[in-house]
Design a protein around this motif. Structure first.
Motif, PDB file in Angstrom:
ATOM      1  N   GLN A 283     115.302  40.820  40.656  1.00 39.05           N
ATOM      2  CA  GLN A 283     114.954  39.588  41.742  1.00 39.05           C
ATOM      3  C   GLN A 283     114.345  40.211  42.855  1.00 39.05           C
ATOM      4  N   VAL A 284     114.649  41.327  43.240  1.00 41.73           N
ATOM      5  CA  VAL A 284     114.275  42.016  44.599  1.00 41.73           C
ATOM      6  C   VAL A 284     113.137  42.447  44.248  1.00 41.73           C
ATOM      7  N   VAL A 285     112.840  42.916  43.233  1.00 45.96           N
ATOM      8  CA  VAL A 285     111.549  43.614  42.647  1.00 45.96           C
ATOM      9  C   VAL A 285     110.237  42.527  42.510  1.00 45.96           C
ATOM     10  N   ARG A 286     110.833  41.318  42.016  1.00 46.69           N
ATOM     11  CA  ARG A 286     110.079  40.536  42.006  1.00 46.69           C
ATOM     12  C   ARG A 286     109.641  39.623  43.379  1.00 46.69           C
ATOM     13  N   GLN A 287     110.508  39.592  44.241  1.00 43.31           N
ATOM     14  CA  GLN A 287     110.494  38.941  45.460  1.00 43.31           C
ATOM     15  C   GLN A 287     109.436  39.945  46.192  1.00 43.31           C
ATOM     16  N   PHE A 288     109.579  41.445  46.092  1.00 42.02           N
ATOM     17  CA  PHE A 288     108.851  42.164  46.762  1.00 42.02           C
ATOM     18  C   PHE A 288     107.667  42.666  46.091  1.00 42.02           C
ATOM     19  N   GLU A 289     107.159  41.983  45.090  1.00 42.93           N
ATOM     20  CA  GLU A 289     106.125  42.351  44.186  1.00 42.93           C
ATOM     21  C   GLU A 289     104.683  42.791  44.768  1.00 42.93           C
ATOM     22  N   ARG A 290     104.533  41.973  45.780  1.00 46.43           N
ATOM     23  CA  ARG A 290     103.154  42.203  46.432  1.00 46.43           C
ATOM     24  C   ARG A 290     103.146  43.584  47.064  1.00 46.43           C
ATOM     25  N   PRO A 291     104.221  43.813  48.289  1.00 44.62           N
ATOM     26  CA  PRO A 291     104.219  45.109  49.003  1.00 44.62           C
ATOM     27  C   PRO A 291     104.569  46.312  48.039  1.00 44.62           C
ATOM     28  N   ILE A 292     105.310  45.997  47.019  1.00 46.06           N
ATOM     29  CA  ILE A 292     105.533  47.116  46.130  1.00 46.06           C
ATOM     30  C   ILE A 292     104.493  47.580  45.286  1.00 46.06           C
TER      31      ILE A 292
END
Length: 231
Positions: free
Chosen positions: A164-173
């Protein structure tokens, strides 16, 4: 593949073929969007990808400049080893790398603990696509495979909160993954490091996977000129 990715692929191909030469300004965003049949928002996202990858540079008051002429292929020096998303916070690059250092090293360790015979081919399949894209300097596809690799590690951790965290921050990651590719001298470094991570996870080496992911993220930060201090 999303419309911005398709547009980025098209423009990347035109730059590599010499349709848009080094030192040349791209047509205006309005002209490009109309010629490609896409929205201005999709085009802006595509241009943002290409700028992070080092193909173009925004010149205030003038437009978008093609930064350099790229060779179509790069030989792989690999060692052999068994529209805007307003929900995503705007984060500085250093903050993103610190987040990834903590989160992804833990995810890699858990992935090694829970790895199965079914999951291993998925990891190496993404790695193969990553390397194939790099061989052809298809950095749009390479950066997409890069993101898939890290998303899969989060998935293999077995912890849905990590996913969930990786999806939430997909753009900056995603942005933090693209920027190191602008350093053409070390373009294969992420793939080499991914191999070490994949090998450790595949072998069930928990501490080895944690350490390999930490080193990968610290090295990536160094490649973009950040004085990275792991937490």
């Amino acid at each position: 593949m999303s419309m911005p990715n398709i547009a980025a692929q098209t423009l990347q191909r035109q730059i590599l073929s010499g349709t848009y030469a080094a030192g040349e300004m791209l047509p205006s965003q309005r002209e490009l969007a109309e010629s490609m049949g896409i929205s201005r928002a999709s085009l802006r996202e595509a241009l943002s990808m290409l700028e992070a990858l080092g193909f173009i540079r925004s010149v205030p008051g003038k437009g978008t400049l093609v930064t350099e002429r790229q060779d179509g292929r790069i030989a792989p020096p690999l060692p052999s080893v068994g529209e805007e998303d307003s929900s995503a916070p705007e984060l500085g690059l250093a903050a993103v790398f610190q987040l990834r250092h903590v989160l992804e090293s833990a995810a890699a360790a858990l992935a090694a603990r829970h790895i199965t015979a079914h999951a291993t081919p998925r990891l190496w399949g993404i790695q193969a696509r990553f390397e194939d894209a790099l061989k052809n300097l298809d950095l749009v596809s390479a950066s997409h495979a890069d993101l898939e690799f890290h998303q899969l590690v989060a998935e293999l951790s077995g912890n849905p909160a990590f996913v969930q965290v990786v999806r939430q921050f997909e753009r900056p990651i995603s942005h933090s993954l693209r920027v190191p590719f602008a350093d053409r001298e070390r373009i294969w470094a992420p793939a080499v490091e991914h191999r070490v991570i994949a090998a450790a996870i595949s072998a069930g080496d928990i501490e080895g996977a944690r350490r390999a992911m930490q080193e990968h993220i610290a090295n990536a930060a160094e490649r973009v000129g950040l004085g990275f201090s792991p937490p």
